[in-house]
Design a protein around this motif. Structure first.
Motif, PDB file in Angstrom:
ATOM      1  N   SER A 153       0.715  -0.960  -0.209  1.00 20.76           N
ATOM      2  CA  SER A 153      -0.535   0.129   0.201  1.00 20.76           C
ATOM      3  C   SER A 153       1.242   1.539   0.198  1.00 20.76           C
ATOM      4  O   SER A 153       1.847   1.553   0.622  1.00 20.76           O
ATOM      5  CB  SER A 153      -0.787  -0.083   1.170  1.00 20.76           C
ATOM      6  N   GLY A 154       0.981   2.016  -0.861  1.00 22.80           N
ATOM      7  CA  GLY A 154       1.140   3.482  -0.477  1.00 22.80           C
ATOM      8  C   GLY A 154       2.424   3.567  -1.155  1.00 22.80           C
ATOM      9  O   GLY A 154       2.631   4.588  -2.190  1.00 22.80           O
ATOM     10  N   VAL A 155       3.016   2.356  -2.628  1.00 23.10           N
ATOM     11  CA  VAL A 155       3.683   2.690  -3.321  1.00 23.10           C
ATOM     12  C   VAL A 155       3.134   3.048  -5.119  1.00 23.10           C
ATOM     13  O   VAL A 155       4.414   3.729  -5.222  1.00 23.10           O
ATOM     14  CB  VAL A 155       4.276   1.108  -3.806  1.00 23.10           C
ATOM     15  N   GLY A 156       2.413   3.772  -4.702  1.00 18.76           N
ATOM     16  CA  GLY A 156       1.873   4.366  -5.561  1.00 18.76           C
ATOM     17  C   GLY A 156       1.065   3.608  -7.196  1.00 18.76           C
ATOM     18  O   GLY A 156       0.609   4.596  -8.372  1.00 18.76           O
ATOM     19  N   LYS A 157       0.123   2.763  -7.146  1.00 14.11           N
ATOM     20  CA  LYS A 157      -0.368   1.701  -7.508  1.00 14.11           C
ATOM     21  C   LYS A 157      -1.597   2.539  -9.234  1.00 14.11           C
ATOM     22  O   LYS A 157      -1.868   2.840 -10.142  1.00 14.11           O
ATOM     23  CB  LYS A 157      -0.536   0.742  -7.373  1.00 14.11           C
ATOM     24  N   THR A 158      -2.385   2.951  -7.640  1.00 10.13           N
ATOM     25  CA  THR A 158      -3.366   3.896  -8.729  1.00 10.13           C
ATOM     26  C   THR A 158      -3.071   5.041  -9.330  1.00 10.13           C
ATOM     27  O   THR A 158      -3.631   5.213 -10.134  1.00 10.13           O
ATOM     28  CB  THR A 158      -4.191   4.234  -6.984  1.00 10.13           C
ATOM     29  N   SER A 159      -1.891   5.777  -8.479  1.00 13.89           N
ATOM     30  CA  SER A 159      -1.495   6.816  -9.066  1.00 13.89           C
ATOM     31  C   SER A 159      -0.623   6.669 -10.565  1.00 13.89           C
ATOM     32  O   SER A 159      -1.283   7.443 -11.753  1.00 13.89           O
ATOM     33  CB  SER A 159      -0.539   7.710  -8.207  1.00 13.89           C
ATOM     34  N   LEU A 160       0.061   5.661 -10.323  1.00 16.11           N
ATOM     35  CA  LEU A 160       0.588   5.047 -12.258  1.00 16.11           C
ATOM     36  C   LEU A 160      -0.768   4.914 -12.476  1.00 16.11           C
ATOM     37  O   LEU A 160      -0.619   5.518 -13.922  1.00 16.11           O
ATOM     38  CB  LEU A 160       0.945   3.769 -11.510  1.00 16.11           C
ATOM     39  N   MET A 161      -1.800   4.650 -12.837  1.00 16.69           N
ATOM     40  CA  MET A 161      -3.001   4.307 -13.422  1.00 16.69           C
ATOM     41  C   MET A 161      -3.355   5.067 -13.686  1.00 16.69           C
ATOM     42  O   MET A 161      -4.024   5.160 -14.698  1.00 16.69           O
ATOM     43  CB  MET A 161      -3.606   3.107 -13.145  1.00 16.69           C
ATOM     44  N   ASN A 162      -3.207   6.179 -13.034  1.00 19.20           N
ATOM     45  CA  ASN A 162      -4.509   7.755 -12.888  1.00 19.20           C
ATOM     46  C   ASN A 162      -3.606   8.598 -13.935  1.00 19.20           C
ATOM     47  O   ASN A 162      -4.029   8.635 -14.734  1.00 19.20           O
ATOM     48  CB  ASN A 162      -4.539   8.250 -11.588  1.00 19.20           C
ATOM     49  N   GLN A 163      -2.396   8.253 -13.844  1.00 19.83           N
ATOM     50  CA  GLN A 163      -1.346   9.366 -14.580  1.00 19.83           C
ATOM     51  C   GLN A 163      -1.599   8.588 -16.294  1.00 19.83           C
ATOM     52  O   GLN A 163      -1.303   8.957 -17.687  1.00 19.83           O
ATOM     53  CB  GLN A 163       0.407   8.451 -14.712  1.00 19.83           C
TER      54      GLN A 163
END
Lengths: 533, 206
Positions: free
Chosen positions: B17-27
């Motif tokens: 958690s918190g490594v940025g999976k969702t952020s990578l996907m959003n980007q």
């Protein structure tokens, strides 16, 4: 093992009981299509200009409340048009009244009634997540209610089917529709497709269904107008007894030459059916087959899910005219020329024995009309074909007939469906003038459907009779009284005008049953062949 | 024969958690980044269409929750995956150490036909943080681990700055394509009426 001959479809326990207050406020648009919404021969105009009623949400601003489409620029309905430009973010997609989805157990989309499957990949994954989340808990999700919407799930590992609807149809009906959707897929591909998933869970099934959009859209259309989709029974084209016998005889000759099933059909109605020894055909298979068949001569592999879901049969289809067609089913892929010869032979006999012209005559005349319900004891001849003898248009009788317009039959009887339990057949009366409109007819079927579900409810039923007033039946003025009567031998569903008297309605239903009995030779296919249903 | 047809790839993103999976996907999907952290609950799904080597792909991206309480998503979630993306934060050693667990868990749950050659991609995210000064997982270390697991492709990414995100997902598509199974001929049974009625004959008993 597949010779299922259930007169009575076993339902899952019902979670929702039809209480008679179906607040279905629909705005629909009438669009021309090739799919003749069978509104009977009650009005002579119905044969040509067939209308299709498209389900559309009522809160769409472009649709008026009385169902008339205001901005009708793009209103041409094309069979199989699925609005592929839409996805789950589109307002129009969200407003569709009834969605159907098929996906694999890995969440990959296989089919969507509306919108492009690829664009709905995320949505499809969500559906899979819901199903597997519940499954992980050792349970199984049947349906979810969310406001006006009902989400119904059907798991047929490795395939998931989901319906999202705000049509207020009971859970059982929607689940049955998913079963039909699955069956239609099996009819096209057989259950052997499961092996592809076993070998490769990433398997993409969509390409195998290429070009079948029309079949599915016509199936969804069927759910709205064909009582066979909830009665699990088939219906026959009314014909003089001798005519049907003549047709059966020639089909039997062909069946003896190694054809598995031979059937002569008129639209979705059976003229005659013959099966090879011990081979039996399920009414649901018949519905799926009739829905799959296209016009013109064809030869294609099909699977009858209730007969043998794993294997293909080969169907030879030939149309004698726009409505009347012959289907020959065989297990041999090389039988085309043999079947063609059979067809030529059958055609010759049918022409010589006037069967085809009798079919045309029956189509024009229509079947049972509530206006013609006899008074008992009756001295009139008990043949449908005397009753419906074409009258002179200008005759005094015709004027008398016109006076009845808007009234329907005796005691306010508007319509009925009679289902014979032993024959797995039903007969539906023609629509009388008070329910001449497509929307009224669709609502009537939905009301019957609801009645059927509540009559067969394991929790509160099964009931014997039900007399109910459909209070807020529709947003508009249409209100009916429904009467349902279930016995060991038959089921009767009848619709009366809102002011119908209960006692009188019951007496009228008795007359209907007597009438159906009197003419059963003409409205039902009485077998006489080695058929085990 | 149907090599031109559109392919749908199921891509699963795993990592602490918190490594940025969702952020990578959003980007990648929306070209957006937010500094605010919002934990994913269960799983999130996004769809992205990409063109690659004249072929159209739809990536069905399964963004899973990194929290332990969601780690039992089970077989169903991983089933039929075409590619698995393992993400760690280059500034957090534990997130890198977890990669092994994530990979093994995935292989157990998804049980792919050929686990040795199943396409993984490893992303070392948040390389932008603090100008790289707080970095604890070196590129060399990450690459060594990837090499030991059958040469998994490795990308250093920044979801915030959009660094390498596009390239990483392109690699995902390419890998999945390489792993595409042979097109099989679909051959169901036929019924042999003469011998045994309703007995399936062996059209293909493979």
């Amino acid at each position: 093992m597949q010779s299922v001959s259930n007169h009575y479809y076993q339902h899952q326990p019902v979670t929702e009981v039809g209480n008679g207050s179906s607040t279905e406020i629909e705005s629909e648009r009438l669009i021309n299509s090739k799919y003749a919404g069978e509104n009977g021969g009650a009005s002579a105009t119905s044969v040509s200009g067939a209308d299709y009623v498209q389900e559309f949400s009522n809160n769409s601003s472009s649709v008026a409340e009385d169902g008339v489409l205001l901005g009708s620029a793009k209103s041409q309905w094309v069979p199989g048009n699925r609005h592929v430009d839409e996805d789950d973010a589109s307002v129009s997609w969200r407003e569709r009244k009834k969605h159907f989805f098929v996906l694999s157990d890995s969440g990959k989309p296989i089919y969507s009634r509306y919108g492009d499957e690829h664009k709905l990949a995320g949505f499809s994954a969500t559906l899979q997540a819901i199903i597997s989340f519940v499954e992980n808990g050792g349970d199984r999700v049947k349906f979810v209610r969310a406001g006006k919407h009902q989400v119904v799930f059907l798991v047929k590992e490795p395939i998931y089917l989901v319906c999202i609807s705000c049509t207020e149809e009971p859970y059982e009906s929607l689940r049955r529709q998913l079963e039909f959707l699955y069956g239609q897929m099996i009819l096209i591909l057989t259950k052997s497709v499961n092996r592809c998933f076993q070998k490769n869970s990433k398997f993409d099934m969509r390409p195998l269904l290429g070009g079948t959009d029309v079949v599915f859209s016509s199936l969804f259309h069927t759910f709205s107008w064909n009582p066979a989709s909830f009665l699990h029974a088939y219906t026959c084209l009314p014909l003089p007894y001798a005519t049907r016998q003549a047709a059966g005889a020639i089909l039997q000759d062909v069946a003896d030459s190694g054809v598995l099933f031979t059937m002569l059909m008129c639209k979705y109605k059976v003229v005659s059916l013959v099966g090879a020894q011990k081979a039996s055909l399920h009414p649901d298979d018949l519905l799926l087959l009739a829905n799959f068949i296209m016009t013109s001569e064809s030869f294609s592999p099909i699977c009858l899910p209730r007969y043998n879901p794993m294997a293909f049969l080969h169907a030879y289809v030939h149309y004698f005219d726009v409505n009347t067609y012959l289907v020959l089913l065989t297990s041999s892929a090389d039988a085309f020329f043999h079947l063609k010869d059979c067809r030529i032979l059958i055609e010759k006999v049918l022409l010589k024995s006037d069967v085809l012209s009798e079919i045309q005559r029956s189509l024009l005349q229509g079947g049972l009309r509530v206006e013609n319900l006899p008074v008992y004891p009756s001295t009139r001849p008990t043949s449908l074909f005397h009753l419906n003898e074409p009258r002179l248009v200008t005759g005094p009788q015709e004027r008398l007939q016109e006076a009845f317009v808007g009234i329907g039959g005796p005691a306010g009887l508007w319509h009925f469906i009679y289902r014979n339990m032993y024959l797995d057949q039903y007969v539906s009366s023609e629509f009388s003038s008070p329910i001449a409109g497509h929307q009224q007819q669709k609502r009537l079927y939905r009301a019957y459907q609801k009645l059927y579900a509540s009559m067969h409810d394991k929790g509160t039923g099964p009931h014997k009779t039900q007399f109910k007033r459909n209070e807020n039946y529709a947003f508009s003025v249409v209100i009916t009284v429904l009467l349902c009567w279930v016995t060991q031998d038959f089921e009767l569903y009848a619709a009366f005008d809102p002011l119908a008297d209960k006692g009188l309605a019951i007496r009228t239903c008795n007359r209907v049953c007597q009438w159906v009995k009197d003419v059963e030779n003409e409205i039902f296919f009485m077998g006489g062949s080695p058929f085990v249903w | 024969m149907a090599s031109r047809r559109r392919m749908l790839l199921k891509v699963i993103i795993l990592g602490d958690s918190g490594v940025g999976k969702t952020s990578l996907m959003n980007q990648y999907v929306n070209r957006k980044f937010s500094n605010q952290y919002k934990a994913t609950i269960g799983a999130d799904f996004l769809t992205k269409e990409v063109q690659f080597e004249d072929r159209l792909f739809t990536l069905q991206i399964w963004d899973t929750a990194g929290q332990e309480r969601f780690q039992s998503l089970g077989v169903a979630f991983y089933r039929g995956a075409d590619c698995c993306v393992l993400v760690h934060d280059v500034n957090v050693m534990k997130s890198f150490d977890s990669l092994n667990n994530w990979r093994e868990e995935f292989l157990i749950q998804a049980s792919p036909a050929d686990p040795e050659n199943f396409p993984f991609v490893v992303l070392g995210n948040k390389v932008d943080v603090d100008g790289g000064n707080s970095r604890v997982v070196s590129e060399k270390k990450a690459k060594a681990w990837c090499a030991s697991k059958g040469n998994i492709p490795y990308f250093e990414t920044s979801a915030k700055e959009g660094l390498n995100v596009e390239a990483a997902f392109e690699c995902i598509a390419r890998n999945a394509l390489k792993n595409e199974p042979e097109e099989e001929i679909y051959l169901p049974d036929t019924i042999d009426v003469a011998n045994a009625r309703q007995q399936k004959s062996s059209g293909c008993e493979c």
